[in-house]
Design a protein around this motif. Structure first.
Motif, PDB file in Angstrom:
ATOM      1  N   GLU A 171      10.561   3.505   6.418  1.00  0.00           N
ATOM      2  CA  GLU A 171      11.936   3.676   6.903  1.00  0.00           C
ATOM      3  C   GLU A 171      11.972   4.712   8.028  1.00  0.00           C
ATOM      4  N   ALA A 172      12.653   4.362   9.120  1.00  0.00           N
ATOM      5  CA  ALA A 172      12.789   5.281  10.250  1.00  0.00           C
ATOM      6  C   ALA A 172      13.840   6.339   9.924  1.00  0.00           C
ATOM      7  N   ILE A 173      13.484   7.588  10.172  1.00  0.00           N
ATOM      8  CA  ILE A 173      14.405   8.705   9.956  1.00  0.00           C
ATOM      9  C   ILE A 173      15.132   9.002  11.265  1.00  0.00           C
ATOM     10  N   LEU A 174      14.376   9.057  12.350  1.00  0.00           N
ATOM     11  CA  LEU A 174      14.905   9.196  13.715  1.00  0.00           C
ATOM     12  C   LEU A 174      14.135   8.230  14.599  1.00  0.00           C
ATOM     13  N   ARG A 175      14.817   7.638  15.556  1.00  0.00           N
ATOM     14  CA  ARG A 175      14.152   6.704  16.477  1.00  0.00           C
ATOM     15  C   ARG A 175      14.163   7.266  17.893  1.00  0.00           C
ATOM     16  N   VAL A 176      13.072   6.990  18.619  1.00  0.00           N
ATOM     17  CA  VAL A 176      12.967   7.444  19.998  1.00  0.00           C
ATOM     18  C   VAL A 176      14.186   6.956  20.785  1.00  0.00           C
ATOM     19  N   GLY A 177      14.751   7.851  21.585  1.00  0.00           N
ATOM     20  CA  GLY A 177      15.904   7.513  22.418  1.00  0.00           C
ATOM     21  C   GLY A 177      17.252   7.714  21.752  1.00  0.00           C
ATOM     22  N   GLU A 178      17.271   7.923  20.431  1.00  0.00           N
ATOM     23  CA  GLU A 178      18.539   8.138  19.728  1.00  0.00           C
ATOM     24  C   GLU A 178      19.094   9.525  20.036  1.00  0.00           C
ATOM     25  N   ASP A 179      20.407   9.598  20.111  1.00  0.00           N
ATOM     26  CA  ASP A 179      21.059  10.905  20.170  1.00  0.00           C
ATOM     27  C   ASP A 179      21.201  11.366  18.730  1.00  0.00           C
ATOM     28  N   SER A 180      20.788  12.569  18.450  1.00  0.00           N
ATOM     29  CA  SER A 180      20.866  13.076  17.088  1.00  0.00           C
ATOM     30  C   SER A 180      21.345  14.515  17.092  1.00  0.00           C
TER      31      SER A 180
ATOM     32  N   THR B 278      21.057  16.195  14.227  1.00  0.00           N
ATOM     33  CA  THR B 278      20.553  16.571  12.909  1.00  0.00           C
ATOM     34  C   THR B 278      19.105  17.044  12.984  1.00  0.00           C
ATOM     35  N   PHE B 279      18.847  18.071  12.217  1.00  0.00           N
ATOM     36  CA  PHE B 279      17.532  18.687  12.137  1.00  0.00           C
ATOM     37  C   PHE B 279      17.058  18.537  10.687  1.00  0.00           C
ATOM     38  N   PHE B 280      15.785  18.218  10.494  1.00  0.00           N
ATOM     39  CA  PHE B 280      15.242  17.892   9.184  1.00  0.00           C
ATOM     40  C   PHE B 280      14.107  18.841   8.798  1.00  0.00           C
TER      41      PHE B 280
ATOM     42  N   SER C 109       7.493  21.432   4.292  1.00  0.00           N
ATOM     43  CA  SER C 109       7.923  22.640   5.018  1.00  0.00           C
ATOM     44  C   SER C 109       7.900  22.486   6.533  1.00  0.00           C
ATOM     45  N   GLN C 110       7.546  21.314   7.035  1.00  0.00           N
ATOM     46  CA  GLN C 110       7.574  21.120   8.478  1.00  0.00           C
ATOM     47  C   GLN C 110       8.915  20.519   8.876  1.00  0.00           C
ATOM     48  N   ALA C 111       9.323  20.840  10.093  1.00  0.00           N
ATOM     49  CA  ALA C 111      10.640  20.421  10.569  1.00  0.00           C
ATOM     50  C   ALA C 111      10.513  19.517  11.783  1.00  0.00           C
ATOM     51  N   PHE C 112      11.540  18.709  11.991  1.00  0.00           N
ATOM     52  CA  PHE C 112      11.618  17.884  13.196  1.00  0.00           C
ATOM     53  C   PHE C 112      13.085  17.614  13.512  1.00  0.00           C
ATOM     54  N   GLY C 113      13.315  17.252  14.766  1.00  0.00           N
ATOM     55  CA  GLY C 113      14.680  16.986  15.216  1.00  0.00           C
ATOM     56  C   GLY C 113      15.376  18.210  15.773  1.00  0.00           C
ATOM     57  N   LEU C 114      14.720  19.348  15.740  1.00  0.00           N
ATOM     58  CA  LEU C 114      15.359  20.590  16.190  1.00  0.00           C
ATOM     59  C   LEU C 114      15.627  20.586  17.686  1.00  0.00           C
ATOM     60  N   GLN C 115      14.636  20.186  18.483  1.00  0.00           N
ATOM     61  CA  GLN C 115      14.831  20.186  19.934  1.00  0.00           C
ATOM     62  C   GLN C 115      15.955  19.240  20.341  1.00  0.00           C
TER      63      GLN C 115
ATOM     64  N   PRO D   7       7.286   7.964   0.054  1.00  0.00           N
ATOM     65  CA  PRO D   7       8.647   8.389  -0.277  1.00  0.00           C
ATOM     66  C   PRO D   7       8.844   9.821   0.243  1.00  0.00           C
ATOM     67  N   VAL D   8       9.893  10.036   1.004  1.00  0.00           N
ATOM     68  CA  VAL D   8      10.133  11.328   1.644  1.00  0.00           C
ATOM     69  C   VAL D   8      11.500  11.859   1.234  1.00  0.00           C
ATOM     70  N   PHE D   9      11.504  13.126   0.840  1.00  0.00           N
ATOM     71  CA  PHE D   9      12.752  13.828   0.597  1.00  0.00           C
ATOM     72  C   PHE D   9      12.859  14.891   1.678  1.00  0.00           C
ATOM     73  N   VAL D  10      13.997  14.921   2.350  1.00  0.00           N
ATOM     74  CA  VAL D  10      14.223  15.913   3.403  1.00  0.00           C
ATOM     75  C   VAL D  10      15.504  16.672   3.111  1.00  0.00           C
ATOM     76  N   TYR D  11      15.535  17.895   3.590  1.00  0.00           N
ATOM     77  CA  TYR D  11      16.786  18.635   3.676  1.00  0.00           C
ATOM     78  C   TYR D  11      17.193  18.516   5.136  1.00  0.00           C
ATOM     79  N   PHE D  12      18.479  18.416   5.385  1.00  0.00           N
ATOM     80  CA  PHE D  12      18.910  18.306   6.772  1.00  0.00           C
ATOM     81  C   PHE D  12      20.152  19.148   7.027  1.00  0.00           C
ATOM     82  N   LEU D  13      20.335  19.455   8.293  1.00  0.00           N
ATOM     83  CA  LEU D  13      21.449  20.273   8.746  1.00  0.00           C
ATOM     84  C   LEU D  13      21.925  19.720  10.072  1.00  0.00           C
ATOM     85  N   THR D  14      23.215  19.591  10.233  1.00  0.00           N
ATOM     86  CA  THR D  14      23.764  19.103  11.496  1.00  0.00           C
ATOM     87  C   THR D  14      23.998  20.273  12.451  1.00  0.00           C
ATOM     88  N   ARG D  15      24.123  19.955  13.719  1.00  0.00           N
ATOM     89  CA  ARG D  15      24.395  20.954  14.747  1.00  0.00           C
ATOM     90  C   ARG D  15      25.665  21.736  14.409  1.00  0.00           C
TER      91      ARG D  15
END
Length: 175
Positions: free
Chosen positions: A74-83, A85-87, A111-117, A134-142
């Protein structure tokens, strides 16, 4: 008071209210400790969050984090998407790839993050992030990040202040 009628033979278990509250309280405390440890050790650009944020800011982030699960493939973020959210990965593996040329950029774990930039710069995502397991993430919106901490650059520069702590301080001073 409610009446419950079994439609088949069964064993019914009961738990006293105080015991239930105690168990739930303990589970919440453990979950909070787990989130706190994960956030403290989360790394972005080679720096741990505990090196970027003070204790009050870390606590604010922990409180604001939400949780989501992704299935393998399952895709969490896709290239080119506006997001906005940071995970932070709680468990599992995430593959980062550049779908435009098909190359794998890397694999991320606990403990690694993505989507921050993408969140900070309000720019499209430059990679696709896909659950390898199977992935569990914590996320935070801008919006939540700005409400809790302020700007990311101010946090990096050490000049941001915990909004929640400021609010608590103002309330305490008024009384």
């Amino acid at each position: 008071i409610a009446t419950v009628t079994a439609s088949t033979d069964c064993k019914l278990w009961a738990i006293e209210r105080l015991a239930y509250r105690s168990v739930i309280g303990e589970l919440r405390r453990r979950k909070h400790e787990e989130k706190t440890e994960l956030v403290r050790n989360c790394t972005v650009d080679g720096k741990k969050f505990s090196e970027i944020f003070d204790a009050a800011q870390l606590e604010d982030l922990v409180i604001a984090l939400k949780e989501e699960r992704f299935d393998p493939g399952e895709a969490i973020l896709r290239v080119g998407e506006d997001s906005d959210t940071f995970f932070i990965i709680r468990s599992g593996r995430v593959c980062a790839s550049n779908k435009s040329n098909g190359s794998e950029v890397g694999s991320l774990g606990k403990s690694q993050a993505f989507g921050l930039q993408t969140m900070i710069k309000d720019a499209p995502t430059n990679a696709t992030y896909t659950a390898e397991s199977p992935v569990f993430v914590y996320f935070l919106t801008r919006k939540d990040f700005h409400r809790m901490i302020g700007s990311w650059q101010d946090a990096l520069d050490g000049i941001s202040v915990s909004r929640l702590t400021m609010r608590k301080t103002r309330i305490t001073r008024k009384t």
